[in-house]
Design an enzyme around this catalytic site. Structure first.
Site, PDB file in Angstrom:
ATOM      1  N   LYS A  70       0.799  -1.223   0.000  1.00 28.41           N
ATOM      2  CA  LYS A  70       0.000   0.000   0.000  1.00 28.41           C
ATOM      3  C   LYS A  70       0.837   1.281   0.000  1.00 28.41           C
ATOM      4  O   LYS A  70       0.390   2.307  -0.524  1.00 28.41           O
ATOM      5  CB  LYS A  70      -0.959   0.005   1.190  1.00 28.41           C
ATOM      6  CG  LYS A  70      -2.039  -1.066   1.088  1.00 28.41           C
ATOM      7  CD  LYS A  70      -3.073  -0.922   2.176  1.00 28.41           C
ATOM      8  CE  LYS A  70      -4.200  -1.921   1.980  1.00 28.41           C
ATOM      9  NZ  LYS A  70      -5.306  -1.696   2.921  1.00 28.41           N
ATOM     10  N   ASP A 106     -10.332   2.290   1.351  1.00 29.82           N
ATOM     11  CA  ASP A 106     -10.411   1.865   2.756  1.00 29.82           C
ATOM     12  C   ASP A 106     -10.811   3.052   3.622  1.00 29.82           C
ATOM     13  O   ASP A 106     -11.665   2.944   4.507  1.00 29.82           O
ATOM     14  CB  ASP A 106      -9.058   1.335   3.245  1.00 29.82           C
ATOM     15  CG  ASP A 106      -8.675   0.008   2.635  1.00 29.82           C
ATOM     16  OD1 ASP A 106      -9.581  -0.785   2.304  1.00 29.82           O
ATOM     17  OD2 ASP A 106      -7.466  -0.245   2.485  1.00 29.82           O
ATOM     18  N   GLY A 129      -2.034  -1.414  15.509  1.00 29.23           N
ATOM     19  CA  GLY A 129      -1.510  -1.590  14.171  1.00 29.23           C
ATOM     20  C   GLY A 129      -0.845  -0.310  13.691  1.00 29.23           C
ATOM     21  O   GLY A 129      -1.106   0.776  14.216  1.00 29.23           O
ATOM     22  N   SER A 130       0.020  -0.416  12.665  1.00 24.85           N
ATOM     23  CA  SER A 130       0.716   0.778  12.176  1.00 24.85           C
ATOM     24  C   SER A 130       1.027   0.703  10.687  1.00 24.85           C
ATOM     25  O   SER A 130       1.811   1.509  10.188  1.00 24.85           O
ATOM     26  CB  SER A 130       2.030   0.989  12.953  1.00 24.85           C
ATOM     27  OG  SER A 130       2.893  -0.136  12.806  1.00 24.85           O
ATOM     28  N   GLY A 131       0.418  -0.249   9.960  1.00 28.16           N
ATOM     29  CA  GLY A 131       0.675  -0.384   8.531  1.00 28.16           C
ATOM     30  C   GLY A 131      -0.225   0.512   7.697  1.00 28.16           C
ATOM     31  O   GLY A 131      -0.836   1.466   8.190  1.00 28.16           O
ATOM     32  N   GLY A 132      -0.314   0.199   6.400  1.00 27.48           N
ATOM     33  CA  GLY A 132      -1.084   1.015   5.484  1.00 27.48           C
ATOM     34  C   GLY A 132      -2.556   1.094   5.837  1.00 27.48           C
ATOM     35  O   GLY A 132      -3.169   2.168   5.757  1.00 27.48           O
ATOM     36  N   MET A 133      -3.166  -0.029   6.229  1.00 26.81           N
ATOM     37  CA  MET A 133      -4.569  -0.013   6.608  1.00 26.81           C
ATOM     38  C   MET A 133      -4.770   0.763   7.900  1.00 26.81           C
ATOM     39  O   MET A 133      -5.773   1.483   8.056  1.00 26.81           O
ATOM     40  CB  MET A 133      -5.100  -1.437   6.756  1.00 26.81           C
ATOM     41  CG  MET A 133      -6.587  -1.523   7.037  1.00 26.81           C
ATOM     42  SD  MET A 133      -7.562  -0.903   5.646  1.00 26.81           S
ATOM     43  CE  MET A 133      -9.220  -1.047   6.310  1.00 26.81           C
TER      44      MET A 133
END
Length: 272
Positions: A70, A106, A129-133
């Protein structure tokens, strides 16, 4: 009757580290239902620049982008829509005559669900969480007016960076936090994954929460969702996010907006 792909069929696809079936089933169901000469396929790649160049070279109309691509896709496209530029994360690429424009549906889905479920903006939350989503969800919360948030992430670079970008605090573990809204944006509970049977938050935290939001889409009833429901907590599921973001992708690719009933049927089929 399904339309058989031909040389004139418009191809759409998705790229993911672990390709799933939801998008394939959702999009192809609607193509068939609406009589559109489109075909959707899921794939993965070990050479992302070559894969994105292939979209352009082969005239692939649209491409869904999932973990872990992402953010890595951003320098490979020509233009970012405001939904992607605001959060530096993309999940959709639209190819218009070789010009690749990226979006983040999203973000659109999360904003819509927060409104539909009437989540009070003064509710303190923890987002794990800390990613793209996680970026999409955190930015949607920020833009919706949620001001009391904590990003919980073990990644000591991405976690604090996301928290700072959205005006929230950060800590590596949940600890004794007991917020009103718990949000899981990690693969914990995902079907087929190594933590498929694990809880994203411990039972005490779920019992203390007012509501739970699990962004994991498959299964729709993750261990976290099942526990929250057993305790009588209102929930927002990843299946809801998946259906809305897939619908918005479908509209971007085809220019056609299906009815609510058609979307419901497609989502049910995709989850089956």
């Amino acid at each position: 009757m399904a339309i058989m792909p031909s040389r004139d069929t418009t191809l759409c696809m998705s790229l993911a580290g672990r390709p799933g079936t939801f998008g394939v089933r959702f999009h192809n169901f609607l193509y068939d239902l609406l009589g559109l000469d489109y075909y959707y396929k899921a794939a993965t790649t070990g050479d992302l620049p070559a894969a994105i160049a292939g979209l352009r070279a082969l005239g692939v109309r649209g491409c869904g982008v999932s973990m872990p691509f992402k953010e890595a896709c951003i320098p490979l496209v020509d233009e970012l829509d405001a939904s992607a530029a605001a959060i530096d994360s993309i999940n959709t690429i639209v190819n218009q005559d070789g010009h690749l424009k990226a979006y983040n549906t999203d973000y659109i889905a999360v904003r819509q669900l927060l409104d539909e479920h009437a989540v009070p903006v003064n509710t303190p939350f923890v987002l794990q969480g800390s990613g793209g989503m996680a970026k999409a969800v955190a930015c949607a919360l920020r833009d919706a007016g949620f001001s009391q948030g904590v990003i919980v992430a073990r990644n000591r670079l991405a976690g604090p960076a996301l928290a700072q970008a959205c005006g929230y605090s950060w800590q590596p573990e949940l600890g004794g936090l007991r917020p009103g809204l718990l949000i899981n944006v990690t693969p914990i509970g995902m079907s087929g994954g190594p933590q498929a049977q694990d809880l994203a938050f411990d039972e005490a935290a779920v019992a203390a929460a007012e509501r739970v939001f699990d962004v994991v889409a498959l299964p729709a009833d993750t261990p976290l969702i099942r526990l929250a429901q057993s305790l009588g907590k209102p929930v927002i599921s990843g299946a809801e996010v998946a259906a809305i973001q897939a619908l918005e992708q479908f509209v971007l690719y085809t220019g056609v907006r299906p009815s609510a009933e058609q979307v419901r049927l497609a989502a049910e089929f995709a989850r089956g």
